[in-house]
Design an enzyme around this catalytic site. Structure first.
Site, PDB file in Angstrom:
ATOM      1  CG  ASP A 155     -54.200  64.714  75.826  1.00 56.74           C
ATOM      2  OD1 ASP A 155     -53.807  64.995  74.366  1.00 56.74           O
ATOM      3  OD2 ASP A 155     -53.326  63.855  76.386  1.00 56.74           O
ATOM      4  CG  ASP A 157     -50.749  68.019  78.955  1.00 56.47           C
ATOM      5  OD1 ASP A 157     -52.199  68.452  78.216  1.00 56.47           O
ATOM      6  OD2 ASP A 157     -50.805  66.964  79.151  1.00 56.47           O
ATOM      7  CD  GLU A 185     -56.197  66.711  79.995  1.00 57.48           C
ATOM      8  OE1 GLU A 185     -55.428  67.794  81.171  1.00 57.48           O
ATOM      9  OE2 GLU A 185     -55.996  66.442  79.877  1.00 57.48           O
ATOM     10  CG  ASP A 213     -52.201  67.873  83.047  1.00 62.37           C
ATOM     11  OD1 ASP A 213     -52.669  68.095  83.647  1.00 62.37           O
ATOM     12  OD2 ASP A 213     -52.546  66.525  83.222  1.00 62.37           O
TER      13      ASP A 213
END
Ligand code: TTJ
Length: 649
Positions: A515, A513, A438, A511
């Site tokens: 996203d 997180d 990503e 990640d």
């Protein structure tokens, strides 16, 4: 031996002979290698204990003697399961010279010795029975009521001092088991997840129409975690539940339902189409979710395609002579297939693919006959289904044309790979892997840090795609998914060809997180829907980047959880020097060497292999979060607080 035989002999003082020693050795084996019996000693194995116990009560319900099962989570993560069945037999077992109930809890696979009447159809993933649960519990207490007396016995890590004994008089009948999983075995966690148990119990309530399962979480009395699950409509209501929770609108009022029986085999099917383009088919064999499908699912699919084509032909609805394909008639379909048979044969090691050869023609025949009857009796619904299938067919053909045009266009740069792909030099897929990363900056670090002989990097960019509302033809030309499809080389849907796969391992690196969670869910959903064999084959992995770096002087330690971070801080700060903690907010913050060291080096990295179950869960989450209904999304977030934090919705 049957129930009558057992009940003719009263329990006696246990004779502690070699039988007993064998019993203890058996349970000792379970404690030594628990994974062999329950799969994992993580959270999955922990919850599996509950299913194993509940399955016994469900068997009793299937035999027609039990209407209600209660599952309680007590304070301290103790589980209690109670039913109103006949009660486990308390009579003496002639061979083991102990009560039959004690045998059930101390002899491996004793469960199979009972219910020779052929009704035993429930069974968990591993179907190992009560003795395994007993062996893996710090303690377990059994109460049996046989309509005359109540009986009690206590075990500790599978062992007991006293035989089953009468404790009083009663007119009640049933069985109750209370147990505390052993923290020495379940080192990772002994905490039960109410939502996980609720989901499973709800599923079992749908599959056993009319059975009441009550579940209550008594650890948090203020939170009202309590449900009484009883569905007179059985799997019909299962379909309604799926549509409601995913925010999908059915195209007809009624769920189509039919069943059939032949000898000891029976099948039940419920199905309904909705306004999405997605297919949800769930199959069960003896109440076990067969995630990888198998013969019952194949029989259903074959018949469905055949019947809808025949219906079209019979009523002159076919535009030309082009037949509808399987994927056309399954677009927007939600279906539950539940078969019950005396002896399940599972194909895969994980026991989730049904193999009994006679079941395919059996299911196929029943679906062929009964679905055709239904369509002929309900012309409006039939018309809607047929038109929906034709729409799907048109879209599929348009997609094929678009694909061929695209191929011709790029013929000059033949087999041109995505511009952003940094390929590896090795071509043997036994050794190669592709990291789907990503973000461009993380992609840069991955490119510099990788072993370029074996590791290819594909950075993802561009706007997120909503797969639920997008047809398969739109996948081509999508700037996010198209490069993935091209890089993997397999094509998608009915054209999928695993022999063209260009990398043995497909690794999603994102990640930890909002996203990152989003992209993982998206990619898993995409693979699940359009490249399913990739997941079935175990080619897909999730990379695990660290969350923290703990530094003292020149020593670095990478931590993958808060606990690990605290542990390293404690270790490194032992002699007073200053310890620094860096929190990684994203992969992009790591330099190439760090990324290699922590996440990509095959010698040291940890990766999670994606299972069908993971992918199915992603698919469900995706439907809920990306659908256009607000209510299911809100409900999902309310009950899954973790996702509310992780997912930006
Ligand atoms: C077996 O055949 C004779 C009559 O009783 C049948 C029986 O064992 N029924 C039964 C077992 N009902 N409930 C159980 C049971 C319930 C729990 C919670 C746990 C276990 C191991 C069994």
């Amino acid at each position: 031996m049957d129930r009558e035989e057992m009940l003719t002999q009263a329990p006696v003082e246990g004779e502690y002979d070699e039988n007993q020693i064998q019993v203890l050795e058996g349970l000792e084996a379970v404690r030594k290698r628990p994974g062999m019996y329950i799969g994992t000693t993580g959270s999955g194995g922990l919850h599996h204990l509950v299913y194993e116990i509940v399955d016994n009560s469900i068997d009793e319900a299937l035999a027609g003697y039990c209407d209600k099962i209660t599952v309680e989570i007590l304070e301290g993560d103790i589980i209690r399961v109670t039913d109103d069945g006949r009660g486990i037999p308390v009579g003496m077992h002639p061979k083991e010279k102990i009560s039959a109930a004690t045998v059930v809890f101390t002899v491996l696979h004793a469960g199979g010795k009972f219910g020779g009447g052929g009704y035993k159809v429930a069974g968990g993933l591993h179907g190992v029975g009560a003795s395994v649960v007993n062996a893996l519990s710090e303690w377990l207490e059994l109460t049996v009521w046989d309509g005359k007396h109540s009986y009690f016995q206590r075990f500790e890590r599978g062992k007991y001092d006293k035989e089953l004994a009468v404790t009083g008089d009663t007119d009640r009948h049933g069985t109750s088991v209370t147990f505390k999983p052993d923290a020495q075995i379940f080192e990772e966690t002994t905490v039960f997840d109410y939502e996980v148990l609720l989901k499973r119990m709800r599923e079992q309530a749908f599959l056993n129409a009319g059975l009441t399962i009550e579940i209550e979480d008594k650890r948090f009395p203020d939170e009202d975690r309590h449900e009484v699950l009883c569905y007179e409509g059985g799997i019909r209501q299962f379909i309604e539940h799926i549509h409601k929770t995913r925010g999908l609108d059915p195209i007809s009022d009624q769920v189509i339902y039919f069943n059939g029986k032949k000898g000891d085999n029976s099948v039940e099917i419920a199905m309904q189409y909705n306004n999405s383009y997605n297919e949800v088919i769930m199959s069960f064999a003896n109440n076990v979710h067969t995630i990888d499908g198998g013969v019952h699912e194949i029989g259903f699919r074959n018949a469905l395609t055949k019947v809808i084509n025949e219906y079209g032909k019979k009523f002159g609805l076919m535009k030309d002579d082009t037949k509808l394909m399987g994927e056309d008639v399954r677009e927007g379909l939600t279906a539950i297939i539940s078969v019950k048979l005396t002896d399940c044969q599972f194909e895969s090691q994980t026991k989730v693919k049904l193999g009994n050869p006679e079941i395919k023609p059996f299911v196929e025949q029943i679906v062929t006959d009964k679905l055709m009857d239904f369509l002929e009796e309900n012309p409006t619904v039939a018309q809607a289904i047929f038109e929906k299938s034709q729409d799907a067919q048109r879209a599929r053909e348009a997609a094929k044309k678009a694909r061929e045009t695209a191929r011709r266009k790029s013929a000059m740069e033949s087999a041109s790979l995505p511009g952003k792909l940094a390929d590896c030099s090795e071509r043997d897929i036994e050794f190669t892997e592709i990291y789907i990363v990503e973000g461009d900056s993380a992609g840069g670090s991955a490119k510099d840090g990788r072993d370029r002989r074996y590791q290819a990097i594909l950075p993802l960019w561009g706007k997120m795609l909503n797969v639920e509302r997008v047809r398969i033809d739109k996948v081509y030309g999508n700037d996010k998914l198209q490069p993935v499809v091209t890089a993997l080389g397999t094509s998608i849907g009915e054209d999928f060809d695993i022999t063209k796969l260009r990398y043995g391992k497909v690794i999603i690196m994102a990640d930890a997180d909002v996203d990152g969670c989003h992209i993982r869910t998206l990619l898993l959903t995409f693979f699940f829907r359009f490249m399913r064999p990739l997941i079935e084959n175990g080619n897909v992995y999730i990379a695990q980047p660290p969350l923290f770096r703990v530094t003292k002087g020149k020593t670095h330690k990478y931590a993958f959880s808060d606990e690990e971070r605290d542990q390293y801080i404690a270790e490194l700060s032992a002699n007073g020097a200053k310890v620094e903690v860096q929190r990684y907010k994203g992969l992009g913050e790591m330099d190439p060497e760090q990324l290699w060291e922590t996440t990509m080096d095959p010698e040291t990295r940890t990766m999670i292999k994606v299972t069908m179950e993971d992918a199915m869960k992603a698919d469900e989450i995706f439907s809920i979060l990306m659908g256009d209904k607000v209510q299911p999304r809100r409900e999902f977030i309310e009950t899954n607080a973790k996702y509310a934090v992780n997912l930006d919705v």
